[in-house]
Design a protein around this motif. Structure first.
Motif, PDB file in Angstrom:
ATOM      1  N   MET A   1      38.210 -15.335  -9.799  1.00 45.17           N
ATOM      2  CA  MET A   1      37.781 -14.074 -10.399  1.00 45.17           C
ATOM      3  C   MET A   1      38.147 -12.881  -9.514  1.00 45.17           C
ATOM      4  SD  MET A   1      36.388 -13.304 -13.272  1.00 45.17           S
ATOM      5  CE  MET A   1      35.603 -11.934 -14.112  1.00 45.17           C
ATOM      6  N   GLN A   4      41.630 -11.775 -10.224  1.00 45.15           N
ATOM      7  CA  GLN A   4      41.745 -11.001 -11.457  1.00 45.15           C
ATOM      8  C   GLN A   4      41.300  -9.556 -11.231  1.00 45.15           C
ATOM      9  OE1 GLN A   4      40.114 -12.784 -15.019  1.00 45.15           O
ATOM     10  NE2 GLN A   4      40.636 -14.848 -14.346  1.00 45.15           N
ATOM     11  N   LEU A  52      46.059 -14.332 -18.812  1.00 41.86           N
ATOM     12  CA  LEU A  52      44.639 -14.208 -18.469  1.00 41.86           C
ATOM     13  C   LEU A  52      43.785 -13.905 -19.698  1.00 41.86           C
ATOM     14  CD1 LEU A  52      44.941 -12.203 -15.126  1.00 41.86           C
ATOM     15  CD2 LEU A  52      44.358 -14.618 -15.406  1.00 41.86           C
ATOM     16  N   LYS A  55      43.277 -17.028 -21.689  1.00 43.85           N
ATOM     17  CA  LYS A  55      42.292 -17.905 -21.036  1.00 43.85           C
ATOM     18  C   LYS A  55      40.856 -17.433 -21.256  1.00 43.85           C
ATOM     19  CE  LYS A  55      44.966 -19.886 -17.198  1.00 43.85           C
ATOM     20  NZ  LYS A  55      45.066 -20.001 -15.719  1.00 43.85           N
ATOM     21  N   LYS A  56      40.675 -16.106 -21.350  1.00 44.68           N
ATOM     22  CA  LYS A  56      39.328 -15.542 -21.353  1.00 44.68           C
ATOM     23  C   LYS A  56      38.776 -15.278 -22.751  1.00 44.68           C
ATOM     24  CE  LYS A  56      38.347 -12.569 -18.036  1.00 44.68           C
ATOM     25  NZ  LYS A  56      38.371 -11.393 -17.151  1.00 44.68           N
ATOM     26  N   THR A  57      39.651 -15.144 -23.747  1.00 43.90           N
ATOM     27  CA  THR A  57      39.160 -14.765 -25.069  1.00 43.90           C
ATOM     28  C   THR A  57      40.131 -15.181 -26.151  1.00 43.90           C
ATOM     29  OG1 THR A  57      38.341 -12.906 -26.402  1.00 43.90           O
ATOM     30  CG2 THR A  57      40.256 -12.481 -25.013  1.00 43.90           C
ATOM     31  N   THR A 108      38.001  -7.269 -20.998  1.00 41.44           N
ATOM     32  CA  THR A 108      37.240  -8.511 -20.805  1.00 41.44           C
ATOM     33  C   THR A 108      36.226  -8.407 -19.666  1.00 41.44           C
ATOM     34  OG1 THR A 108      38.928  -9.442 -19.312  1.00 41.44           O
ATOM     35  CG2 THR A 108      39.173  -9.896 -21.675  1.00 41.44           C
TER      36      THR A 108
END
Length: 410
Positions: A1, A4, A52, A55-57, A108
């Motif tokens: 994290m 990111q 990314l 992966k997140k949404t 995000t």
């Protein structure tokens, strides 16, 4: 994290137009290789951001939360069909789609994290600008014959430094207010203010004054709406009276301030641009299809304006040039929706106000890889997601109040 978060700060830092434009500009370091590196760097950013986001949404579901932006992107993508330079329009449209992906990635994160990203970005711009001014003044200070030794720091123009410093002051003010901290925010606010004043950017200085007046009103509106609205109408009355006095004594005031009534030639430019807009009012000239020097429609402007502008110095006229009244209508609907959603979000509201006012005199709307358009996309999708979650929670409470009460007792 953590990786990111660092990537998010890097994205925002380069989107401020820091370093690279100065390195490749003719009145900067003039290193031509950076003209080729910068697009490749942004393509790399797009790919990383897309991975990314996936992966997140759910990308499709997220995009569908704000259909107005999708419709605007669709018109821009199709504008190559009527553009005088279809290849350029296609390439620029693809970069704009990449910018949308960057906005989705930043959306995000939480609002607190986004503010922290802006703090880090602003801090880097302040520190590096001071460093360049102290050790590379021949690049960080503009020549006297052009801009009277105005500071530009790590940027290619004084106005860019000015607007970034206004954003720095805004971000640090909100951060200090929300976290009840004084010392570090004070240092960066004072430093940003000094850089802003030395940039001699009248537009940015005026914008800061407007935000300084509105900031306490936004805070008050959340607690005492009637009082805030009353103060707002009182201020509007004062502004109206001052405007009337200015119009009656415009020549004397301009002479006193050492300015001209054309806003440094902008009003003459706007008149010509409006005439060009009315020649293609519905869909415009296509994305990036107007400003092509003497080879495109902009030749009409260049024939009449001796300083050969490469953009409108007005974000709304620029949108009309590129997308016509159709695109302008879509953007206006999106902006008004955001204003409504941001009525209880102090920081988002101030960001929208910044974009609204600044684009009356400069152009930062619907541009690829630009700080302010990225932030607009970020808060657009952030508020759309937040509003949808609140709506779902409200419907659940309305349909199943007993179930919620039962769960709360457990």
């Amino acid at each position: 994290m953590l990786g990111q978060r660092i990537f998010a700060v890097i994205l925002l830092f380069f989107s401020t137009e820091a370093v690279f434009p100065l390195l490749r500009s003719e009145n900067g370091f003039n290193i031509s290789v950076f003209r080729e590196i910068e697009p490749l760097l942004w393509i790399t950013f797009y790919v990383i951001a897309l991975v990314l986001v996936i992966k997140k949404t759910d990308v499709f579901e997220t995009l569908m939360k704000n259909k107005l932006i999708l419709i605007l992107m669709l018109e821009i993508s199709l504008s190559s069909l009527w553009s005088s330079v279809p290849e350029t329009s296609v390439v620029k449209s693809l970069f704009l789609i990449g910018t949308l992906i960057v906005g989705l990635f930043l959306a995000t994160f939480s609002k607190k994290e986004i503010i922290n990203f802006l703090i880090w970005t602003s801090s880097l711009c302040v520190i590096l600008s001071i460093f360049f001014i102290l050790f590379f003044p021949q690049y960080a200070i503009q020549p006297e014959e052009f801009h009277n030794n105005a500071w530009r720091g790590i940027f290619s123009h004084k106005n860019i430094l000015g607007r970034v410093m206004v954003m720095s002051i805004l971000s640090w003010s909100v951060y200090g207010y929300q976290n009840k901290k004084i010392f570090i925010p004070f240092i960066f606010i004072v430093s940003s203010l000094a850089l802003l004043i030395k940039s001699q950017s009248q537009t940015s200085i005026s914008l800061l004054l407007i935000l300084a007046l509105v900031f306490p009103l936004v805070t008050l509106f959340r607690k005492e709406r009637i009082l805030a609205i009353s103060i707002l109408f009182f201020l509007l009355s004062i502004v109206t009276a001052l405007t009337f006095l200015f119009l009656q004594n415009a020549g004397k005031i301009a002479a006193l301030l050492g300015r001209d009534l054309t806003l440094t030639g902008r009003t003459d430019l706007w008149i010509i641009i409006w005439e060009m807009i009315m020649k293609n009012p519905i869909l415009g000239y296509g994305y990036s299809g107007f400003w092509q020097g003497m080879e495109g429609p902009s030749s009409v402007v260049w024939d009449q304006v001796t300083w050969h502008p490469v953009f409108s110095h007005n974000g709304y006229l620029e949108v009309l040039l590129q997308t016509g009244f159709v695109g302008m209508l879509i953007f206006t609907m999106s902006f008004l929706k955001n204003i409504v959603l941001a009525r209880n979000e102090r920081f988002y509201f101030l960001l929208l106000l910044f974009i609204l006012v600044y684009n009356c005199f400069e152009s930062t709307l619907i541009l690829p890889n630009i700080y302010y358009w990225i932030l607009y996309l970020t808060i657009t999708y952030k508020m759309s997601s937040h509003n949808k979650i609140e709506g779902i929670a409200q419907r659940r409470y309305t349909l199943h109040p007993n179930l919620i009460l039962q769960n709360s007792k457990r």
